[in-house]
Write a protein that holds these residues in place. Structure first.
Motif, PDB file in Angstrom:
ATOM      1  N   ASP A 188      71.853  38.825 115.159  1.00 51.08           N
ATOM      2  CA  ASP A 188      72.505  39.474 114.025  1.00 51.08           C
ATOM      3  C   ASP A 188      73.749  38.721 113.567  1.00 51.08           C
ATOM      4  O   ASP A 188      74.627  39.294 112.925  1.00 51.08           O
ATOM      5  CB  ASP A 188      72.845  40.930 114.358  1.00 51.08           C
ATOM      6  N   HIS A 189      73.861  37.451 113.906  1.00 48.54           N
ATOM      7  CA  HIS A 189      75.009  36.654 113.487  1.00 48.54           C
ATOM      8  C   HIS A 189      75.035  36.469 111.969  1.00 48.54           C
ATOM      9  O   HIS A 189      76.074  36.624 111.341  1.00 48.54           O
ATOM     10  CB  HIS A 189      75.000  35.295 114.185  1.00 48.54           C
ATOM     11  N   PHE A 190      73.888  36.159 111.380  1.00 50.50           N
ATOM     12  CA  PHE A 190      73.826  35.925 109.939  1.00 50.50           C
ATOM     13  C   PHE A 190      73.693  37.254 109.197  1.00 50.50           C
ATOM     14  O   PHE A 190      72.968  38.146 109.618  1.00 50.50           O
ATOM     15  CB  PHE A 190      72.651  35.008 109.586  1.00 50.50           C
ATOM     16  N   ASP A 191      74.412  37.365 108.089  1.00 53.77           N
ATOM     17  CA  ASP A 191      74.384  38.593 107.282  1.00 53.77           C
ATOM     18  C   ASP A 191      73.114  38.713 106.453  1.00 53.77           C
ATOM     19  O   ASP A 191      72.613  39.801 106.221  1.00 53.77           O
ATOM     20  CB  ASP A 191      75.592  38.634 106.336  1.00 53.77           C
ATOM     21  N   GLU A 192      72.606  37.573 105.972  1.00 52.86           N
ATOM     22  CA  GLU A 192      71.447  37.580 105.070  1.00 52.86           C
ATOM     23  C   GLU A 192      70.465  36.496 105.499  1.00 52.86           C
ATOM     24  O   GLU A 192      70.826  35.335 105.606  1.00 52.86           O
ATOM     25  CB  GLU A 192      71.927  37.318 103.645  1.00 52.86           C
ATOM     26  N   THR A 193      69.232  36.889 105.732  1.00 53.13           N
ATOM     27  CA  THR A 193      68.176  35.946 106.096  1.00 53.13           C
ATOM     28  C   THR A 193      67.016  36.134 105.127  1.00 53.13           C
ATOM     29  O   THR A 193      66.502  37.234 104.969  1.00 53.13           O
ATOM     30  CB  THR A 193      67.685  36.168 107.540  1.00 53.13           C
TER      31      THR A 193
END
Length: 157
Positions: free
Chosen positions: A116-121
């Motif tokens: 969950d490090h990246f906000d948008e994938t």
């Protein structure tokens, strides 16, 4: 005569292997030329290992940081749990795996076991053309077709 035989063999190999699978770019944006804009001069495509494989482009963002991964779907399937269920041509947001790392008690925040490090994938799927995960028009494939026509017209005649 040798040139005609070599060109004919090359054309037969291209035609024969066209049904064998998909040809995709395989790189990460930390490699030179793999980010935006994509530089196809630096990266050659590779065959996807499975017969009816799909090219994917995964874009992950957190603030100004953007990581782009271009690969075959079969290569990222074993370790990615956020693959969208809809894998038709086009782009979609990643799915959430609510059970990922649910029973893990880990105090090291840098491991990112919940991914969950990246906000948008965003996942982009394509399978209608070779090298389709470049993000823009397929200049290499048009170049290859044009080169084949030039070879057939001027060398074989």
């Amino acid at each position: 005569m040798i040139i005609k035989a070599a060109v004919t063999t090359l054309l037969l190999l291209i035609i024969h292997t066209a049904d064998a699978g998909t040809y995709c770019y395989r790189c990460v944006s930390t490699h030179p030329g793999c980010s935006t804009p994509f530089n196809w001069y630096w990266h050659t495509g590779q065959w996807c290992p499975e017969e009816d494989d799909i090219c994917v482009k995964i874009t992950e963002r957190k603030g100004p940081i953007e990581v782009i991964t271009r690969d075959c779907l079969s290569a990222v399937k074993p370790f990615r749990t956020d693959i969208p269920a809809d894998r038709y041509e086009g782009c979609r947001f990643a799915s959430k795996d609510v059970k990922l790392a649910h029973y893990v008690n880990n105090s090291i925040a840098e491991l990112d076991i919940r991914r969950d490090h990246f906000d948008e994938t965003t996942w982009c799927f394509c399978y209608f053309d070779w090298w389709c995960n470049s993000g823009f028009s397929n200049i290499p494939s048009k170049f290859l077709v044009g080169a084949i026509f030039i070879l057939v017209k001027y060398i074989l005649h």
